[in-house]
Scaffold this motif. Structure first.
Motif, PDB file in Angstrom:
ATOM      1  N   ASN A 106      39.681   7.768 -65.305  1.00 18.14           N
ATOM      2  CA  ASN A 106      40.973   8.408 -65.498  1.00 18.14           C
ATOM      3  C   ASN A 106      40.839   9.814 -66.080  1.00 18.14           C
ATOM      4  OD1 ASN A 106      42.391   6.168 -64.563  1.00 18.14           O
ATOM      5  ND2 ASN A 106      42.527   5.244 -66.601  1.00 18.14           N
ATOM      6  N   ILE A 107      39.672  10.087 -66.622  1.00 16.74           N
ATOM      7  CA  ILE A 107      39.412  11.397 -67.227  1.00 16.74           C
ATOM      8  C   ILE A 107      38.405  12.189 -66.393  1.00 16.74           C
ATOM      9  CG2 ILE A 107      38.464  12.569 -69.257  1.00 16.74           C
ATOM     10  CD1 ILE A 107      39.485  10.187 -70.917  1.00 16.74           C
ATOM     11  N   ASN A 155      36.977  22.345 -74.793  1.00 15.90           N
ATOM     12  CA  ASN A 155      38.176  22.529 -75.593  1.00 15.90           C
ATOM     13  C   ASN A 155      37.809  23.318 -76.859  1.00 15.90           C
ATOM     14  OD1 ASN A 155      36.889  20.637 -77.271  1.00 15.90           O
ATOM     15  ND2 ASN A 155      38.027  18.916 -76.381  1.00 15.90           N
ATOM     16  N   ASN A 203      37.103  18.895 -71.757  1.00 14.30           N
ATOM     17  CA  ASN A 203      38.356  18.372 -71.227  1.00 14.30           C
ATOM     18  C   ASN A 203      38.108  17.674 -69.894  1.00 14.30           C
ATOM     19  OD1 ASN A 203      41.152  17.978 -71.027  1.00 14.30           O
ATOM     20  ND2 ASN A 203      41.419  19.869 -69.863  1.00 14.30           N
ATOM     21  N   GLY A 204      38.919  16.696 -69.576  1.00 10.77           N
ATOM     22  CA  GLY A 204      38.793  15.979 -68.317  1.00 10.77           C
ATOM     23  C   GLY A 204      39.506  16.688 -67.184  1.00 10.77           C
ATOM     24  N   LYS A 205      39.931  15.907 -66.209  1.00 14.48           N
ATOM     25  CA  LYS A 205      40.483  16.453 -64.971  1.00 14.48           C
ATOM     26  C   LYS A 205      41.853  17.100 -65.132  1.00 14.48           C
ATOM     27  CE  LYS A 205      42.620  12.050 -63.561  1.00 14.48           C
ATOM     28  NZ  LYS A 205      44.007  12.497 -63.718  1.00 14.48           N
ATOM     29  N   ASP A 206      42.605  16.693 -66.158  1.00  9.59           N
ATOM     30  CA  ASP A 206      43.979  17.167 -66.303  1.00  9.59           C
ATOM     31  C   ASP A 206      44.039  18.469 -67.105  1.00  9.59           C
ATOM     32  OD1 ASP A 206      45.023  14.948 -64.932  1.00  9.59           O
ATOM     33  OD2 ASP A 206      44.943  13.740 -66.768  1.00  9.59           O
ATOM     34  N   ILE A 207      44.830  19.383 -66.611  1.00  8.13           N
ATOM     35  CA  ILE A 207      45.006  20.639 -67.332  1.00  8.13           C
ATOM     36  C   ILE A 207      45.762  20.375 -68.634  1.00  8.13           C
ATOM     37  CG2 ILE A 207      47.177  21.219 -66.168  1.00  8.13           C
ATOM     38  CD1 ILE A 207      46.241  24.156 -66.220  1.00  8.13           C
ATOM     39  N   GLN A 208      45.329  21.004 -69.688  1.00  8.23           N
ATOM     40  CA  GLN A 208      45.984  20.898 -70.982  1.00  8.23           C
ATOM     41  C   GLN A 208      46.510  22.276 -71.380  1.00  8.23           C
ATOM     42  OE1 GLN A 208      46.275  17.940 -72.459  1.00  8.23           O
ATOM     43  NE2 GLN A 208      44.899  16.827 -71.069  1.00  8.23           N
ATOM     44  N   PRO A 234      40.826  22.191 -67.042  1.00 12.41           N
ATOM     45  CA  PRO A 234      40.121  21.001 -66.549  1.00 12.41           C
ATOM     46  C   PRO A 234      38.610  21.219 -66.481  1.00 12.41           C
ATOM     47  CG  PRO A 234      42.054  21.443 -65.213  1.00 12.41           C
ATOM     48  CD  PRO A 234      41.876  22.634 -66.115  1.00 12.41           C
ATOM     49  N   TYR A 235      37.878  20.213 -66.919  1.00  7.69           N
ATOM     50  CA  TYR A 235      36.410  20.207 -66.854  1.00  7.69           C
ATOM     51  C   TYR A 235      35.767  21.338 -67.659  1.00  7.69           C
ATOM     52  CZ  TYR A 235      37.475  17.160 -62.873  1.00  7.69           C
ATOM     53  OH  TYR A 235      37.967  16.162 -62.073  1.00  7.69           O
TER      54      TYR A 235
END
Length: 289
Positions: free
Chosen positions: A203-204, A273, A259-264, A269-270
């Motif tokens: 999921n990440i 942080n 960070n994972g796949k989702d933009i924060q 992403p990727y």
């Protein structure tokens, strides 16, 4: 009582001398003019606060070079890192949204005395190819290694095969840095760990289970290329960020540096942080010590 007091004072004096000596030996030397070069792992896209010179570089005021400069109390600090940069952008202008980043080596001067370089992942679009292709292949074989098979042609890993030339490219960049700033301490900074050594978090980090180990092996090969370039150059120190980032991969939850796949709102992403950039700053600072 007088003798005891004298003894205590003498012991305290010795301890003070020892602590002072240790502090002096552990502290990095004074750097007056620090220049940071690199790609998005250096620039820190979306980490507050973002600079606008140019805005398309997605360069943070809290990336690891900025935090390192603060730790070093460097009187002069110039950060020209830029998201999407490859080794070619060290000597040529890089077009980005809403502007152009000048050739990064233009920031170097004869009196520059510290240079950090974080580059290589974008050469031949290695990083972009992996994150653009592998997640889409997971559904075809969730527990297998479809991405590794996709990039293996006639028994040759085509992704890793490109890294030999990446090493040569970085070696050339290092030579150009020394030519422009012959007195500078030069650090070639590797990439931190993205995937965990065991386990998955689809999921990440939406790679197929078997591609986690392959992704790690590609990253290790990339870091070997950077380390090899530093070794070939002979006047550059390689900074390993992969080993000390164990336990801070994208699957590590609150401890994650990536960070994972989702933009924060505060991380691309990727990409690292804020905690990741802080961790990198500490690693590079320790390397200088």
């Amino acid at each position: 009582m007088r003798a005891r007091r004298s003894l205590v004072i003498a012991v305290l004096a010795v301890c003070t001398v020892l602590v002072s000596a240790f502090s002096a030996s552990a502290a990095p030397q004074r750097y007056e003019r620090y220049v940071a070069l690199g790609d998005s792992y250096t620039a820190g896209p979306l980490i507050p606060l973002q600079r606008i010179d140019p805005v398309g570089c997605l360069r943070s005021t809290s990336n690891y070079p900025a935090q390192l400069a603060l730790r070093l109390l460097a009187p002069s600090f110039t950060d020209v890192s830029c998201s999407g940069a490859d080794t070619g952008d060290m000597t040529a202008p890089q077009s980005v949204p809403l502007g152009t980043n000048p050739p990064q080596l233009n920031a170097l001067r004869p009196d520059t005395d510290l240079v950090t370089l974080g580059i290589g992942g974008n050469d031949y679009s290695v990083f972009g190819t992996l994150i653009g292709t592998c997640p889409g292949l997971r559904a075809s074989d969730p527990t297998g290694n479809p991405c590794q098979r996709h990039f293996t042609v006639d028994g040759v890993d085509t992704i890793k095969a490109q890294l030999t030339q990446t090493q040569a490219n970085i070696t050339n960049v290092l030579a150009a840095i020394h030519q422009r700033s012959p007195q500078a301490k030069v650090l070639a900074v590797g990439y931190p760990r993205i995937a965990p050594p065991t386990g998955t978090c689809p999921n990440i980090l939406p790679f197929a289970d078997g591609d986690y180990a392959w992704l790690t092996s590609v990253e290790e090969a990339l870091n070997d290329a950077i380390s090899g370039a530093a070794s070939t150059d002979g006047d550059t120190s390689y900074v390993d960020t992969f080993t000390p980032s164990l336990g801070h991969d994208a699957c590590a939850g609150a401890a994650a540096w990536i960070n994972g796949k989702d933009i924060q709102l505060t991380a691309a992403p990727y990409h690292p942080n804020f905690n990741g950039e802080s961790g990198l700053a500490k690693i590079v600072y320790a390397a200088l010590g």
